[in-house]
Design a protein around this motif. Structure first.
Motif: not given
Length: 415
Positions: A124-125, A127, A138, A140, A145, A147, A163-164, A167, A170-171
């Motif tokens: 994950s990324e 946040l 975050a 996928t 997706h 969060i 941040y969320a 993100w 962008a998806q």
């Protein structure tokens, strides 16, 4: 793109706190063109959280969970998602450093469980949490997706906004965002407003018309998808103009503000002041006004003259008008007029508004529950009195009466 919000926390199910996060997230997602199709609340139970995630995966593209990221054993959201998507939990170094620094600064030992707040799923990324300790997530996985956000609004809101939300955007690729115009109405009920606009509501397609009602006010949100604000305005303008041509006299604002704020803005713009005399509303009208920041610029104050004695002693309403055989009584056009004029005189304000009536649960002076009189006096015009028949319980009648008083004043200022 469809979204589901899952609020995690037994305290929500027990009614100990209100789920304001869902409202905030729904509005923020609409800004970027993501529609919230479902909202779920689940307790701090691993199996039920897992089941909620499974159901959401079958019907949503974006799943946002709030709550359950803290340091205690009932903070299970990350653990359950990790198990659901078959990923390990790993330590996020910067978040761990932040937690350790905080405890060092306080000069107290760190309980080991606090390290849980720095965990994230391995693929994950993170946040960042600018106002708290628990790192967000975050991710996928298999086209869905996910969060994960903290539950406290002071942590959730900035993490989502900074941040969320970017993100998620962008998806989305080329999905056009949603743009809305909010029209706020007073002096007309939801059913009557719908009746006046029913052909427009039934014919809606790309541009949608959504009515919302609460006591004393109605709102209509016009929404469309567009590549830019200018394009959206071009699409929304003809519909807004048509609505204004039909029911424009009831529109007090073209933004999401309460009637009391609109009234105070208008008073401030005109450089005028207001004072109120309240009987059946018991100070509720003053409370609505003073809840608006900066209200002291236009609101001088009020008198709660609940009893006949105070109506007489503080605002000089003759007792023979209030009591006795053949007297109009406290609930009457004559008393509403006198109260409005006297509060104007006593305070030196530009406008005086009065409310007197029967809030219930029983009759008063032989007059029915819900009978209310609103008086509006001004220094540059005659005093007007509006007779109303309100419906509902005591609390509802008081609120509707206070809102009606504001609307009568708003109409006077715009006449």
């Amino acid at each position: 793109m469809r979204a589901e919000i899952i609020a995690v926390g037994t305290e929500l199910l027990m009614g100990q706190i209100v789920n304001t996060n869902a409202q905030y997230l729904s509005r923020g997602l609409a800004d970027i063109g993501v529609g919230v199709y479902f909202q779920t609340v689940v307790g701090d139970n691993a199996q039920r959280i897992k089941e909620s995630l499974r159901i959401a995966k079958d019907r949503a593209d974006v799943i946002i969970c709030t709550g359950g990221l803290g340091p205690t054993q009932d903070d299970l959201t990350k653990d359950v998602l990790a198990e659901t998507v078959c990923q390990r939990l790993v330590m996020h170094g910067p978040s761990m450093d932040k937690i350790e620094h905080m405890f060092q600064k306080r000069g107290v030992p760190m309980v080991e469980s606090n390290a849980r707040q720095a965990l994230m799923l391995e693929h994950s990324e993170p946040l960042a949490n600018d106002t708290g300790l628990a790192v967000g997530v975050a991710l996928t996985h298999e086209g869905t997706h996910y969060i994960l956000l903290p539950g406290p609004p002071k942590e959730m809101k900035p993490m989502f906004d900074r941040y969320a939300k970017p993100w998620i955007a962008a998806q989305m690729g080329s999905v056009q965002p949603l743009y809305s115009v909010m029209l706020k109405f007073a002096g007309i009920g939801e059913s009557q407003l719908e009746h006046e606009l029913i052909d427009l509501i039934e014919a809606q397609s790309d541009t949608t018309i959504a009515p919302y009602a609460k006591e004393g006010e109605v709102a209509i949100r016009l929404t469309t998808r567009a590549a830019s604000m200018l394009e959206a305005q071009a699409k929304l303008k003809p519909l807004e103009e048509e609505i204004r041509s039909r029911v424009g006299q009831y529109i007090y604002a073209a933004e999401d503000i309460a009637l009391e704020e609109a009234v105070l803005r208008l008073l401030t713009e005109q450089g005028r002041t207001l004072a109120v005399a309240e009987s059946c509303t018991g100070g509720l009208l003053s409370d609505l006004l003073t809840n608006v920041p900066g209200s002291s610029a236009a609101f001088a104050g009020g008198i709660i003259c609940y009893t006949n004695r105070l109506k007489h002693e503080l605002l000089n309403v003759p007792m023979e008008q209030l009591e006795g055989s053949g007297a109009p009584g406290a609930v009457s056009e004559e008393t509403a007029k006198r109260l409005a004029e006297q509060i104007l005189s006593v305070t030196g304000s530009d406008y005086g508004v009065s409310v007197t009536g029967v809030a219930g649960p029983g009759e008063s002076e032989g007059k029915p529950v819900g009978l209310v009189y609103v008086g509006v006096a001004s220094r540059d015009g005659e005093t007007t009195v509006k007779q109303l028949q309100q419906f509902g319980n005591r609390e509802t009648i008081k609120l509707r009466s206070a809102k009606s008083a504001l609307y009568q004043l708003w109409k006077r200022m715009n006449s």
